[in-house]
Design a protein around this motif. Structure first.
Motif: not given
Length: 169
Positions: A63-81
């Protein structure tokens, strides 16, 4: 379960904590620890919440990844962090990160490039491109993807050599 000064059981306090937003197992454990519940009470409350489906780190990460991708796209690296900062297991993070394909990563980088390029409208062209690239790098995209995204959106990036030299300083 023993009740603390609040008059509530660890499970009741955990439900109160979860009412505001979804949490990870570790966040609930830390909260209950901070309220001075014992190890057994914390463990029992967390296990019950898992059984009831209120705590699920894999779902939280997805859910966190889906939310971030929909609202404030960041890179894979930033998402993982960001996911690591929530103390989610590597396995649950890997499952959530499988949602971020190369195509999604490229699309998001291009969207971010367009956004920042528009924001820097009053600057000279080379400076506008450099600042757009810096913003993408700040969101965790690697340099090759940043350059490709900016070129796809804006056109040839002649200032790249200058940017790379500036970056070394």
């Amino acid at each position: 379960m023993k009740k603390k000064k609040t008059g509530k059981s660890a499970l009741d306090c955990a439900f109160d904590y979860l009412a505001a937003k979804a949490r990870t197992v570790r966040e609930v454990e830390d909260k209950l620890d901070s309220l001075d519940y014992g190890d057994y009470e914390v463990y029992a409350a967390v296990e019950r919440l898992k059984e009831l489906g209120y705590l699920n780190d894999e779902k939280y990460a997805t859910d966190f990844v889906n939310s971030r991708l929909a609202t404030k796209p960041v890179s894979r690296r930033k998402l993982r962090e960001q996911l690591y900062s929530h103390h989610i297991s590597r396995e649950d993070i890997d499952i959530a990160m499988s949602l971020v394909t190369d195509d999604i990563e490229r699309k998001n980088a291009a969207e971010v490039a367009e956004k920042y390029y528009r924001q820097f409208d009053g600057l000279e062209e080379d400076e506008r491109k450099k600042r757009t690239m810096r913003r993408l790098m700040g969101r965790g995209y690697d340099f090759a993807l940043v350059r490709d995204s900016v070129e796809a959106v804006i056109g040839q990036v002649e200032c790249v050599e200058d940017y790379e030299e500036d970056d070394d300083e």
